[in-house]
Scaffold this motif. Structure first.
Motif, PDB file in Angstrom:
ATOM      1  N   ALA A   1      -2.997  -3.246  -3.998  1.00  0.00           N
ATOM      2  CA  ALA A   1      -3.801  -2.326  -3.185  1.00  0.00           C
ATOM      3  C   ALA A   1      -5.190  -2.104  -3.776  1.00  0.00           C
ATOM      4  O   ALA A   1      -6.117  -1.713  -3.062  1.00  0.00           O
ATOM      5  CB  ALA A   1      -3.072  -0.991  -3.040  1.00  0.00           C
TER       6      ALA A   1
ATOM      7  N   GLU B   1       0.832  -1.204   0.000  1.00  0.00           N
ATOM      8  CA  GLU B   1       0.000   0.000   0.000  1.00  0.00           C
ATOM      9  C   GLU B   1       0.873   1.262   0.000  1.00  0.00           C
ATOM     10  O   GLU B   1       0.587   2.232  -0.687  1.00  0.00           O
ATOM     11  CB  GLU B   1      -0.914  -0.019   1.221  1.00  0.00           C
TER      12      GLU B   1
ATOM     13  N   ALA C   1       2.206   1.859  -3.459  1.00  0.00           N
ATOM     14  CA  ALA C   1       1.238   1.831  -4.565  1.00  0.00           C
ATOM     15  C   ALA C   1       1.348   3.048  -5.481  1.00  0.00           C
ATOM     16  O   ALA C   1       1.150   2.941  -6.696  1.00  0.00           O
ATOM     17  CB  ALA C   1      -0.176   1.701  -4.023  1.00  0.00           C
TER      18      ALA C   1
END
Lengths: 285, 285
Positions: A185, A172, A175
């Motif tokens: 994600a 994440e 990302a």
């Protein structure tokens, strides 16, 4: 001669993932990447064949329900047993959770999101350790997180544990600058979309793979091209891909990109993942 | 970038056999056969990739010590799950006993001869049954043994059992007219010899495979060419292969053979088996 859907073939998800690695590299032209017609200077077709077979044990672990981190590290270690270096690290990062989801009967954006959101700190540690098996081209880490540079390999373990970062957390955080992390994600959005275009396409699956690659290449800057050449070149690559009308016209682009050292490898990772989904959904072979 | 011998790769015999199937079809030019650069009209490169992955379960059985017949039939059944038809039946007939020998630490003419001489009537029955999974081009059986026509498939079981014919017996009876059966009966002589030329060769393993193919093609009439076109054409193929000086010159021959429908598939089987032996002996990748 007949073609049959996957249900007739009886391949499990791990075998489909291995086959996706092979069909991806066979798909041609995939401008800038190794394909059936082109090698790069140090990275050859046979390195990818060997990498695919070497990955199979790790992919089998994923099918059998091993943790994402353990399956991924095993797959990368097996993949690296050839002289070309990094062939399929990014593909495997996408394939392992997809294989887990498929083995659980939940190969969908929600199903694979459940898999990646269930990853742990141990998975993150395994992911970092995988970088010790092979040289992977990566960008610099965020300035505020030098202790999480993937190039530290197992050396990042204490930082990961102190901050209780799962592998999903790591993805994440990456990302914004990494298209593969963005798949993790965001429910593997591009993967599933490209799989549909492969399923609905015409002709041999390797042609469908090549067309899906070109479509993906027009959409976003390729992460590996950004890493190696910067954002402006990556944007130019998108424009040049968009100017290509069909696979014949893409042959010329393939020659140019190889000559210029432009290797949109992250886009190839996503098309490999999409090929896996298409195989699971019965694309004819 | 480094290349490493097999001991560093840690692939077991089954994985090496699968990789041999892939490297064989990637080796180019192999005049008249599917290779990295050429498809035949109904038989494409991707069918061979799929056949190789499909064979893996049967090859694994062989590594784990299953009987030759059971492992072979499973491998053929898995291989046939693609739309091209028969891709690697002959390769598997050679690979399965070689994998068994390698798994026992005895990959040598004597070691593999022990394996094939230990086959039973049940193995012969499995071999006949394997013909039910895929169309294999074969010649007519000897006039005195119509009940042993392989095209009878499982229907030949009672004849095999009445005559107590093992799979080795079946191969020995076919040795005069079938080059793969001759490998079984004669200690895999050409396989081991071609493996040495692959090991001692220069350049990428796929180039070595192509050179070994050309050398083998000059030696004997190819069984599949004899079956499809007769002895005279097969002799002409040998002469034309002998007139080729290097891989560049072989490109032209490859175009001609494909255009003429000449497919020396049995020679490709033997070079595949040789590639397996070379992988086991550490050819660099």
């Amino acid at each position: 001669m007949t073609t049959g859907p996957v249900s007739d073939r009886g391949f499990g998800p791990a075998r489909h993932a291995e086959l996706a690695l092979l069909l991806e590299v066979a798909g041609t032209p995939k401008p800038g990447n190794v394909d059936r017609k082109r090698d790069l200077s140090d990275l050859h077709f046979e390195h990818f064949l060997t990498g695919a077979v070497g990955s199979a044990s790790g992919l089998r672990l994923a099918e059998d329900g091993a943790t994402v981190g353990a399956a991924f590290e095993t797959a990368v270690e097996g993949m690296s047993r050839q002289g070309g270096g990094n062939t399929q690290f990014g593909c495997l990062l996408l394939l392992v959770p997809l294989v887990r989801a498929a083995a659980a009967g939940a190969l969908s954006p929600d199903g694979v999101t459940d898999v990646v959101r269930s990853t742990t700190v141990d998975d993150a540690v395994s992911f970092y350790r995988a970088f010790e098996h092979v040289d992977v081209a990566v960008g610099d880490p965020p300035e505020d997180a030098p202790d999480l540079d993937v190039r530290r390999g197992a050396g990042a373990e204490s930082a990961l544990r102190e901050q209780s970062l799962t592998l999903f957390d790591v993805m994440e955080r990456s990302a914004e600058r990494d298209a593969n992390a963005r798949e993790w994600a965001g429910g593997f959005e591009r993967t599933f979309r490209a799989a549909e275009s492969i399923l609905e396409g015409d002709g041999p699956v390797t042609d469908r793979v090549a067309r899906a690659f070109l479509d993906l290449l027009t959409e976003e800057p390729d992460t590996l091209v950004v890493t190696n050449h910067g954002e402006a070149v990556a944007r130019d690559v998108m424009d040049r891909a968009a100017a290509v009308s069909d696979l014949d016209a893409a042959e010329e682009l393939a020659e140019s990109f190889v000559a210029e050292g432009i290797n949109p490898g992250t886009t190839a990772d996503i098309v490999c993942a999409a090929t896996f989904v298409a195989l699971e959904r019965g694309v004819p072979l």
